[in-house]
Design a protein around this motif. Sequence first.
Motif, PDB file in Angstrom:
ATOM      1  N   PRO A 120      22.776  52.990  -3.816  1.00 43.74           N
ATOM      2  CA  PRO A 120      22.433  52.058  -2.725  1.00 43.74           C
ATOM      3  C   PRO A 120      21.821  52.765  -1.534  1.00 43.74           C
ATOM      4  O   PRO A 120      20.938  52.213  -0.860  1.00 43.74           O
ATOM      5  CB  PRO A 120      23.788  51.427  -2.385  1.00 43.74           C
ATOM      6  CG  PRO A 120      24.566  51.495  -3.665  1.00 43.74           C
ATOM      7  CD  PRO A 120      24.151  52.792  -4.298  1.00 43.74           C
ATOM      8  N   HIS A 121      22.243  53.991  -1.268  1.00 40.84           N
ATOM      9  CA  HIS A 121      21.716  54.708  -0.108  1.00 40.84           C
ATOM     10  C   HIS A 121      20.249  55.080  -0.286  1.00 40.84           C
ATOM     11  O   HIS A 121      19.517  55.214   0.698  1.00 40.84           O
ATOM     12  CB  HIS A 121      22.540  55.982   0.130  1.00 40.84           C
ATOM     13  CG  HIS A 121      22.398  56.524   1.513  1.00 40.84           C
ATOM     14  ND1 HIS A 121      23.029  55.962   2.591  1.00 40.84           N
ATOM     15  CD2 HIS A 121      21.667  57.558   2.008  1.00 40.84           C
ATOM     16  CE1 HIS A 121      22.714  56.637   3.692  1.00 40.84           C
ATOM     17  NE2 HIS A 121      21.887  57.612   3.355  1.00 40.84           N
ATOM     18  N   ASP A 122      19.801  55.222  -1.548  1.00 40.67           N
ATOM     19  CA  ASP A 122      18.392  55.522  -1.790  1.00 40.67           C
ATOM     20  C   ASP A 122      17.505  54.413  -1.244  1.00 40.67           C
ATOM     21  O   ASP A 122      16.406  54.676  -0.744  1.00 40.67           O
ATOM     22  CB  ASP A 122      18.133  55.696  -3.297  1.00 40.67           C
ATOM     23  CG  ASP A 122      18.744  56.974  -3.840  1.00 40.67           C
ATOM     24  OD1 ASP A 122      18.803  57.961  -3.083  1.00 40.67           O
ATOM     25  OD2 ASP A 122      19.173  56.979  -5.001  1.00 40.67           O
ATOM     26  N   PHE A 123      17.959  53.167  -1.340  1.00 41.35           N
ATOM     27  CA  PHE A 123      17.155  52.047  -0.865  1.00 41.35           C
ATOM     28  C   PHE A 123      17.096  52.009   0.657  1.00 41.35           C
ATOM     29  O   PHE A 123      16.143  51.507   1.246  1.00 41.35           O
ATOM     30  CB  PHE A 123      17.699  50.736  -1.426  1.00 41.35           C
ATOM     31  CG  PHE A 123      17.491  50.626  -2.906  1.00 41.35           C
ATOM     32  CD1 PHE A 123      16.306  50.130  -3.418  1.00 41.35           C
ATOM     33  CD2 PHE A 123      18.458  51.049  -3.792  1.00 41.35           C
ATOM     34  CE1 PHE A 123      16.103  50.042  -4.786  1.00 41.35           C
ATOM     35  CE2 PHE A 123      18.275  50.977  -5.161  1.00 41.35           C
ATOM     36  CZ  PHE A 123      17.087  50.464  -5.661  1.00 41.35           C
ATOM     37  N   ARG A 124      18.104  52.549   1.295  1.00 45.51           N
ATOM     38  CA  ARG A 124      18.058  52.694   2.755  1.00 45.51           C
ATOM     39  C   ARG A 124      16.942  53.670   3.137  1.00 45.51           C
ATOM     40  O   ARG A 124      16.202  53.436   4.100  1.00 45.51           O
ATOM     41  CB  ARG A 124      19.422  53.191   3.247  1.00 45.51           C
ATOM     42  CG  ARG A 124      19.546  53.397   4.743  1.00 45.51           C
ATOM     43  CD  ARG A 124      20.991  53.795   5.052  1.00 45.51           C
ATOM     44  NE  ARG A 124      21.181  54.303   6.404  1.00 45.51           N
ATOM     45  CZ  ARG A 124      21.465  53.557   7.454  1.00 45.51           C
ATOM     46  NH1 ARG A 124      21.565  52.241   7.317  1.00 45.51           N
ATOM     47  NH2 ARG A 124      21.645  54.106   8.635  1.00 45.51           N
ATOM     48  N   ARG A 125      16.816  54.734   2.375  1.00 49.24           N
ATOM     49  CA  ARG A 125      15.742  55.699   2.621  1.00 49.24           C
ATOM     50  C   ARG A 125      14.369  55.091   2.332  1.00 49.24           C
ATOM     51  O   ARG A 125      13.412  55.299   3.085  1.00 49.24           O
ATOM     52  CB  ARG A 125      15.950  56.945   1.759  1.00 49.24           C
ATOM     53  CG  ARG A 125      17.201  57.738   2.119  1.00 49.24           C
ATOM     54  CD  ARG A 125      17.341  58.964   1.223  1.00 49.24           C
ATOM     55  NE  ARG A 125      18.526  59.735   1.556  1.00 49.24           N
ATOM     56  CZ  ARG A 125      18.559  60.677   2.487  1.00 49.24           C
ATOM     57  NH1 ARG A 125      17.469  60.951   3.174  1.00 49.24           N
ATOM     58  NH2 ARG A 125      19.667  61.345   2.741  1.00 49.24           N
ATOM     59  N   ILE A 126      14.267  54.344   1.231  1.00 53.28           N
ATOM     60  CA  ILE A 126      12.993  53.706   0.888  1.00 53.28           C
ATOM     61  C   ILE A 126      12.590  52.710   1.975  1.00 53.28           C
ATOM     62  O   ILE A 126      11.424  52.639   2.385  1.00 53.28           O
ATOM     63  CB  ILE A 126      13.104  53.002  -0.479  1.00 53.28           C
ATOM     64  CG1 ILE A 126      13.300  54.046  -1.589  1.00 53.28           C
ATOM     65  CG2 ILE A 126      11.862  52.164  -0.763  1.00 53.28           C
ATOM     66  CD1 ILE A 126      13.612  53.456  -2.946  1.00 53.28           C
ATOM     67  N   PHE A 127      13.552  51.938   2.469  1.00 59.93           N
ATOM     68  CA  PHE A 127      13.298  50.969   3.533  1.00 59.93           C
ATOM     69  C   PHE A 127      12.740  51.682   4.771  1.00 59.93           C
ATOM     70  O   PHE A 127      11.746  51.253   5.367  1.00 59.93           O
ATOM     71  CB  PHE A 127      14.602  50.245   3.869  1.00 59.93           C
ATOM     72  CG  PHE A 127      14.532  49.362   5.084  1.00 59.93           C
ATOM     73  CD1 PHE A 127      13.875  48.148   5.034  1.00 59.93           C
ATOM     74  CD2 PHE A 127      15.124  49.756   6.268  1.00 59.93           C
ATOM     75  CE1 PHE A 127      13.807  47.323   6.151  1.00 59.93           C
ATOM     76  CE2 PHE A 127      15.075  48.951   7.389  1.00 59.93           C
ATOM     77  CZ  PHE A 127      14.409  47.732   7.331  1.00 59.93           C
ATOM     78  N   THR A 128      13.357  52.798   5.147  1.00 62.30           N
ATOM     79  CA  THR A 128      12.916  53.546   6.319  1.00 62.30           C
ATOM     80  C   THR A 128      11.524  54.113   6.112  1.00 62.30           C
ATOM     81  O   THR A 128      10.672  54.071   7.003  1.00 62.30           O
ATOM     82  CB  THR A 128      13.890  54.691   6.623  1.00 62.30           C
ATOM     83  OG1 THR A 128      15.231  54.189   6.613  1.00 62.30           O
ATOM     84  CG2 THR A 128      13.604  55.320   7.967  1.00 62.30           C
TER      85      THR A 128
END
Length: 228
Positions: free
Chosen positions: A46-54
Amino acid sequence: MPFLFQRQNGATPKVFNPGTIQQMISRRCRALAEIHPGFRGLKFTPHDFRRIFTTELVNSGLPIHIGAALLGHLSVQTTRGYVAVFDEDVVRHYQAHLQQRRQIRPTHEYRDATTQEWDEFEDHFDRRKVELGSCGRPYGTPCQHEHACVRCPMLHVNPKMLPRLAELEADLLDRRDRAEAEGWIGEIEGIDLTLTFLRAKRDEAQRRAQRPAVHLGIPARHRPKDSK
């Protein structure tokens, strides 16, 4: 509730368990791998998608300090670690910038560099090479930080020098123990600040080591027409 992933359990809204989210992502990854074999074996959190969003926000033009506020980061440097600059985007934007500059620059300014100019150019970049990596200071400027490289924001650590950073960290920790035993409060503060910079640069170097390098090319040297 102020949560992105939630569901209704009867009359009560509940937040998804992180393990449930991970299982849903894993199922999607396996399904994607059946269609696109290149994704086989890849794992996402899930944290990977936080990075992708940023990354998408910043690459789309959103100022990084606003991205930091959205993510709840106290430091912009933390947000920089989240942003992945895709190599093809770097090359494309760089080439577009060069093309634009060439269009607006007077044609009479285009000339071959003299031998002296090339020597000065190469000498500047030779002087930017230091033990831990290279200095990113602007062309034609001297070192303004008295070669305090570990603390200097311009230092780009070569990933090959990560073992050397570990040696410096161990030495700083030994010095800190001595300073603490002697009651040197000012020395402790200085060492703690240096350790903070050192660890940040180590993390940055480790991230760079995980990204493939992109060769942008080096301009060919054009000697004056009258030279032999």
